[in-house]
Design a protein around this motif. Structure first.
Motif, mmCIF file in Angstrom:
data_model
loop_
_atom_site.group_PDB
_atom_site.id
_atom_site.type_symbol
_atom_site.label_atom_id
_atom_site.label_comp_id
_atom_site.label_asym_id
_atom_site.label_seq_id
_atom_site.Cartn_x
_atom_site.Cartn_y
_atom_site.Cartn_z
ATOM 1 N N SER A 43 5.786 9.320 -0.705
ATOM 2 C CA SER A 43 5.681 8.070 0.053
ATOM 3 C C SER A 43 5.516 8.271 1.548
ATOM 4 O O SER A 43 4.987 7.398 2.240
ATOM 5 C CB SER A 43 6.926 7.215 -0.198
ATOM 6 N N CYS A 46 5.416 1.325 -0.122
ATOM 7 C CA CYS A 46 4.756 2.312 -0.989
ATOM 8 C C CYS A 46 4.776 1.787 -2.419
ATOM 9 O O CYS A 46 5.805 1.309 -2.908
ATOM 10 C CB CYS A 46 5.469 3.661 -0.934
ATOM 11 N N THR A 99 0.881 4.265 0.492
ATOM 12 C CA THR A 99 1.806 3.672 1.460
ATOM 13 C C THR A 99 1.015 3.052 2.600
ATOM 14 O O THR A 99 0.137 3.708 3.185
ATOM 15 C CB THR A 99 2.763 4.742 2.029
#
Length: 239
Positions: free
Chosen positions: A135, A200, A214
């Motif tokens: 992420s 994300c 993300t």
């Protein structure tokens, strides 16, 4: 003094989808399954299918499987550990990913510790950690919050609370949702969170259809993605 003739409880991860188990599971898992006949599972049919895939030579008739799910009664738990109490190793597996994490198996593991049974976690895929890894958000401080409330007003309040908590503690906030509600949750996220909050979305992790992205909430409002009925993890972080 703890007894020394107890079997061990092995936490056995399974793949997150229908991909080849060898792509995501350590060889120790096949070796462990090869020598264990007693298993605690969420669903017997899918558990047998997984065991057959990872170890085709395993004689299915030798397997002794007991289901542990949301319908299991508290008074049934202790009897599930009986193989360990009799000196035999026992395996526990989830339907997807790592047992004991966002999984009903945790309560049995707690009981195993109380009985002096050694718990052995084996290496395998966790969608929660894999999503966090990819992420770009804070992996030093994070919280897994499970499912958000279904009620719209309660969900909105929860999202605002976790967004505020993320900003105050510099902490990534992680959620899951029932796959058929993914798009509804995405709508709620983009309508409730502040435009510059990071979001994300990680779907189909470890599969060929994997999607991990993300970006700011304001950018998600312009994006079109299809995550309907795809297992997904949602992570937010407020700078």
């Amino acid at each position: 003094m703890e007894p020394t003739n107890l079997g061990k409880l092995y936490m056995i991860p399974v793949p997150l989808g229908e991909n080849d188990p060898a792509q995501v599971l350590a060889p120790t898992i096949k070796a462990t399954i090869a020598r264990i006949d007693d298993f605690i599972v969420e669903n017997e049919k899918t558990a047998r299918k997984f065991i057959k895939r990872i170890h085709p030579e395993k004689v299915q008739s030798s397997l002794r499987l007991i289901s542990l799910n949301k319908h299991t009664q508290p008074e049934e738990l202790l009897s599930m550990l009986q193989p360990c109490l009799n000196g035999h190793d026992l395996g526990i597996m989830s339907e997807s990913g790592c047992p004991g994490v966002a999984d009903p198996g945790a309560i049995l593991v707690k009981m195993a510790h109380q009985k002096g049974i050694q718990v052995v976690p084996l290496v395998g895929p966790s969608s929660i950690l894999l999503a966090l890894m990819a992420s770009g958000m804070n992996g030093q401080s994070f919280a897994f919050n499970g499912y958000l409330p279904i009620d719209k007003s309660e969900k909105k309040a929860a999202l605002k609370f976790y967004e505020r908590l993320s900003a105050e503690k510099n902490q990534s906030q992680i959620f899951i949702e029932t796959p058929y509600r993914n798009h509804k949750l995405l709508d709620d996220l983009t309508q409730t969170l502040q435009p510059n909050t990071l979001l994300c979305i990680a779907a189909d992790i470890t599969l060929e259809t994997e999607l991990i992205k993300t970006q700011r909430v304001q950018d998600w409002k312009k994006s079109k993605i299809d995550i309907d009925k795809r297992p997904a993890i949602f992570i937010i972080h407020k700078d």
